[in-house]
Write a protein that holds these residues in place. Structure first.
Motif, PDB file in Angstrom:
ATOM      1  N   GLY A 290       7.370  -7.965  -5.225  1.00  0.00           N
ATOM      2  CA  GLY A 290       7.667  -7.519  -3.877  1.00  0.00           C
ATOM      3  C   GLY A 290       6.890  -8.295  -2.828  1.00  0.00           C
ATOM      4  O   GLY A 290       6.276  -9.325  -3.088  1.00  0.00           O
ATOM      5  N   THR A 294       6.872  -3.994   1.009  1.00  0.00           N
ATOM      6  CA  THR A 294       7.231  -3.057  -0.055  1.00  0.00           C
ATOM      7  C   THR A 294       6.042  -2.674  -0.928  1.00  0.00           C
ATOM      8  O   THR A 294       6.221  -2.251  -2.064  1.00  0.00           O
ATOM      9  CB  THR A 294       8.324  -3.671  -0.949  1.00  0.00           C
ATOM     10  OG1 THR A 294       7.855  -4.928  -1.463  1.00  0.00           O
ATOM     11  CG2 THR A 294       9.608  -3.900  -0.164  1.00  0.00           C
ATOM     12  N   THR A 299       4.594  -1.438  -6.255  1.00  0.00           N
ATOM     13  CA  THR A 299       5.802  -1.921  -6.932  1.00  0.00           C
ATOM     14  C   THR A 299       5.469  -2.415  -8.334  1.00  0.00           C
ATOM     15  O   THR A 299       6.175  -2.107  -9.307  1.00  0.00           O
ATOM     16  CB  THR A 299       6.440  -3.057  -6.118  1.00  0.00           C
ATOM     17  OG1 THR A 299       6.703  -2.611  -4.793  1.00  0.00           O
ATOM     18  CG2 THR A 299       7.736  -3.518  -6.761  1.00  0.00           C
ATOM     19  N   THR A 300       4.388  -3.160  -8.461  1.00  0.00           N
ATOM     20  CA  THR A 300       3.999  -3.694  -9.762  1.00  0.00           C
ATOM     21  C   THR A 300       3.632  -2.578 -10.731  1.00  0.00           C
ATOM     22  O   THR A 300       4.059  -2.584 -11.898  1.00  0.00           O
ATOM     23  CB  THR A 300       2.808  -4.660  -9.602  1.00  0.00           C
ATOM     24  OG1 THR A 300       3.160  -5.683  -8.662  1.00  0.00           O
ATOM     25  CG2 THR A 300       2.434  -5.289 -10.925  1.00  0.00           C
ATOM     26  N   SER A 302       4.671   0.498 -10.644  1.00  0.00           N
ATOM     27  CA  SER A 302       5.868   1.265 -10.979  1.00  0.00           C
ATOM     28  C   SER A 302       6.694   0.560 -12.044  1.00  0.00           C
ATOM     29  O   SER A 302       7.203   1.190 -12.981  1.00  0.00           O
ATOM     30  CB  SER A 302       6.712   1.486  -9.719  1.00  0.00           C
ATOM     31  OG  SER A 302       7.721   2.445  -9.947  1.00  0.00           O
ATOM     32  N   THR A 509       8.007   0.807   1.619  1.00  0.00           N
ATOM     33  CA  THR A 509       7.459   1.581   0.506  1.00  0.00           C
ATOM     34  C   THR A 509       8.359   2.744   0.114  1.00  0.00           C
ATOM     35  O   THR A 509       8.527   3.040  -1.068  1.00  0.00           O
ATOM     36  CB  THR A 509       6.058   2.104   0.878  1.00  0.00           C
ATOM     37  OG1 THR A 509       5.212   0.990   1.185  1.00  0.00           O
ATOM     38  CG2 THR A 509       5.444   2.871  -0.283  1.00  0.00           C
ATOM     39  N   MET A 512      11.151   1.499  -1.978  1.00  0.00           N
ATOM     40  CA  MET A 512      10.678   1.110  -3.297  1.00  0.00           C
ATOM     41  C   MET A 512      10.475   2.321  -4.191  1.00  0.00           C
ATOM     42  O   MET A 512      10.857   2.320  -5.363  1.00  0.00           O
ATOM     43  CB  MET A 512       9.370   0.318  -3.165  1.00  0.00           C
ATOM     44  CG  MET A 512       8.811  -0.212  -4.477  1.00  0.00           C
ATOM     45  SD  MET A 512       7.878   0.981  -5.477  1.00  0.00           S
ATOM     46  CE  MET A 512       6.496   1.310  -4.383  1.00  0.00           C
ATOM     47  N   GLN A 516      12.399   2.531  -7.541  1.00  0.00           N
ATOM     48  CA  GLN A 516      11.531   2.416  -8.722  1.00  0.00           C
ATOM     49  C   GLN A 516      10.687   3.693  -8.828  1.00  0.00           C
ATOM     50  O   GLN A 516       9.495   3.697  -8.535  1.00  0.00           O
ATOM     51  CB  GLN A 516      10.605   1.198  -8.592  1.00  0.00           C
ATOM     52  CG  GLN A 516      11.324  -0.122  -8.500  1.00  0.00           C
ATOM     53  CD  GLN A 516      11.682  -0.663  -9.875  1.00  0.00           C
ATOM     54  OE1 GLN A 516      11.431  -0.018 -10.890  1.00  0.00           O
ATOM     55  NE2 GLN A 516      12.275  -1.827  -9.927  1.00  0.00           N
TER      56      GLN A 516
END
Length: 555
Positions: A290, A294, A299-300, A302, A509, A512, A516
């Motif tokens: 991302g 985000t 993100t990572t 998740s 966010t 995201m 996710q």
């Protein structure tokens, strides 16, 4: 040459499947190969089954599209097997169940929970299986020019026929054979391409590539409706006619082909694609998924939660451990699988990095998952390019077949063994019917994002079966009501949030966390299971059941 390679692979697959016909007489033969599979053969089959066309092609494509942060995907996939080795493999085999829903009933004594688990298996299998068929159809269209529906129908027929003929035994032989074949077919071209493209790659290491201008006349085939933003006047060729475009936003329709001239500025992606890092740019090199908009760290995390815990909950992988002779064999299978996956996942990374340098225009066309079979033509030509393309296409098709066999087996078992218990004949007919039903779904979902669909299957598995297995195998206080409540929470949270995210199209966010949801849906499922179970009555035989799951196997 490519078509011949695919046809040969399909024939070998069906012939290997026919080998299992004579040995298949009971439901146990069909679902778990009579529990006589050796650890090495089983590990090769698990690896062949797990390394899907969607995940292999998708990982390489994600490296081009999202940058080096996409390398977290294979890390999560491999880490899932370490968790499975430590928490699930041996006690799951000792349960004696043939399927995950069967384990739920054996552990918690609830027939209704078994039926609900079967419904969840169907959801996960469809989410995972349809992208496999889609990827196979798109791949055949790209390399041979046949209509998309031809590839879809041929793929569905081959998988359904192979499974109906030989069941799990046939699937095991096919998947083990195809793991070795995939390793050969993907590793050889990767090394060859690295040798051929070496000078260009060394130059790019000194001056990292930034996809800012086309270095040659470049056709861009848009797979999806795409919003572009031009930064300078550009004349593109559309349907053979030159079209002058002014700076600003423009729309490229799905299936349109725009030819950009040498030296033209590369447009920026508008709409949802605006947040994607440009290949070779500064954001592309960041080690997280991302962008700043985000929340890259969230993100990572998740994605890691979804891939690692989702692997532990995939029904077509879990059932593999029931084919081992005992718990020790299941544990050895998981350990060998980790080593095999670690070696194999080096190669999609190589293809992704090569694609970033040699096929960056696929980023614009949103066709990055076809980069692997596009690369040979960018490095060499003539017979060498054709041979490499044929090898990679056969390898990708082998990946599709191996994974689809496992998914179709899990789907057939859920329908004909858990929802509507029956005999061997019904299982075989269900395998054919299920493969036939998946074909029209794949035809309707030709525009599906393959990597996103596969990730959604992992997310659902992580939020439903992962809590059930971890608590069911390691906590005697889990009750049927608690398991039911937690799985319903996980299923509704994941499917509902992903559908809501797709409908609202939110960014940042919030978008995201909807797209996710594993980061919050998995803890919710665990907490609900524990909370409801604490307020419920624990069956009197729970302790004896737990002892049976964890007592060491006899010598």
């Amino acid at each position: 040459m490519t078509a011949a390679a695919v046809v040969a692979l399909l024939l070998v697959t069906v012939l290997i499947g026919a080998r299992g016909v004579a040995a298949m007489r009971t439901t146990s033969d069909f679902l778990v190969a009579s529990r006589r599979t050796s650890p090495m053969l089983n590990a090769a089959a698990v690896s062949g089954e797990y390394l899907s066309a969607a995940s292999f092609l998708g990982v390489a494509g994600l490296v081009i599209k999202e940058g080096t942060g996409a390398l977290w995907y294979p890390v999560g996939f491999a880490a899932g097997y370490l968790l499975m080795l430590a928490l699930v493999a041996a006690p799951m085999r000792r349960s004696g169940a043939l399927t995950v829903p069967g384990f739920a009933e054996a552990r918690l004594g609830s027939r209704s929970l078994r039926r609900f688990c079967a419904v969840v298996v169907v959801v996960i299998a469809v989410l995972y299986l349809v992208p496999q068929i889609v990827a196979a159809g798109q791949l055949l269209t790209l390399v041979s020019g046949v209509d998309y529906w031809v590839g879809v129908v041929v793929s569905g027929l081959a998988v359904g026929l192979t499974l109906a003929l030989g069941g799990m035994r046939a699937a095991t032989y096919v998947q083990a054979f195809q793991f070795a074949l995939k390793l050969l077919l993907f590793a050889g071209p990767a090394i060859w391409l690295l040798l051929l493209a070496g000078p260009q790659l060394r130059a790019d290491m000194v001056a990292p590539p930034e996809f800012t201008r086309f270095t040659a006349e470049t056709p861009v085939d848009f797979r999806l409706d795409t919003e572009l933003v031009l930064t300078e006047p550009t004349v593109v060729v559309v349907d053979g006619m030159p079209v002058p475009l002014t700076p600003g936003p423009h729309h490229a329709a799905a299936d349109a082909v725009w030819v950009f001239p040498d030296g033209a500025a590369v447009p920026e992606l508008g709409g949802d694609g605006a947040s994607l890092p440009v290949p070779g740019g500064a954001e592309w090199a960041l080690p997280l998924l991302g962008t700043a908009d985000t929340s890259p760290l969230l993100t990572t995390w998740s994605v890691l939660v979804a891939t690692a815990l989702g692997t532990m909950g995939l029904p077509h992988i879990i059932v593999r451990f029931h084919t081992s002779p005992d718990g020790r064999g299941a544990r050895r299978t998981a350990a060998i699988t980790v080593a095999m996956l670690g070696a194999f996942y080096l190669f999609p990374i190589v293809y992704g990095l090569l694609g970033t340098v040699l096929t960056p225009e696929l980023y614009l066309s949103q066709g990055t998952d076809t980069a692997i079979v596009t690369l040979p033509g960018r490095v060499t030509g003539g017979g060498t390019a054709a041979a490499l393309t044929a090898m990679l296409t056969a390898g990708a098709f082998a990946a599709f077949l191996a994974t689809s066999l496992g998914l179709l087996l899990a789907l057939s078992g859920a329908l004909a063994h858990d929802l509507m218990p029956s005999g061997l004949r019904r299982l075989r007919l269900t395998a054919l019917a299920a493969s036939a039903a998946v074909v029209p779904a794949a035809l309707l979902m030709v525009r599906v994002d393959v990597s996103a669909a596969v990730t959604s299957a992992f997310t659902v598995a992580a939020s439903t079966f992962c809590p059930l297995l971890v608590l069911g195998l390691w906590w005697k206080g889990l009750t049927a009501r608690g398991a039911y409540a937690g799985m319903v929470t996980g299923l509704l949270a994941t499917v509902g949030s992903m559908a809501l995210g797709a409908a609202l199209g939110l960014g940042g966010t919030a978008g995201m966390l909807l797209a996710q949801p594993a980061l919050w849906s998995v803890p919710c499922a665990f907490l609900v299971m524990i909370a409801v179970s604490l307020g419920d009555h624990v069956p009197s035989d729970a302790e004896a059941t737990m002892l049976r799951l964890h007592l060491a196997d006899r010598e």
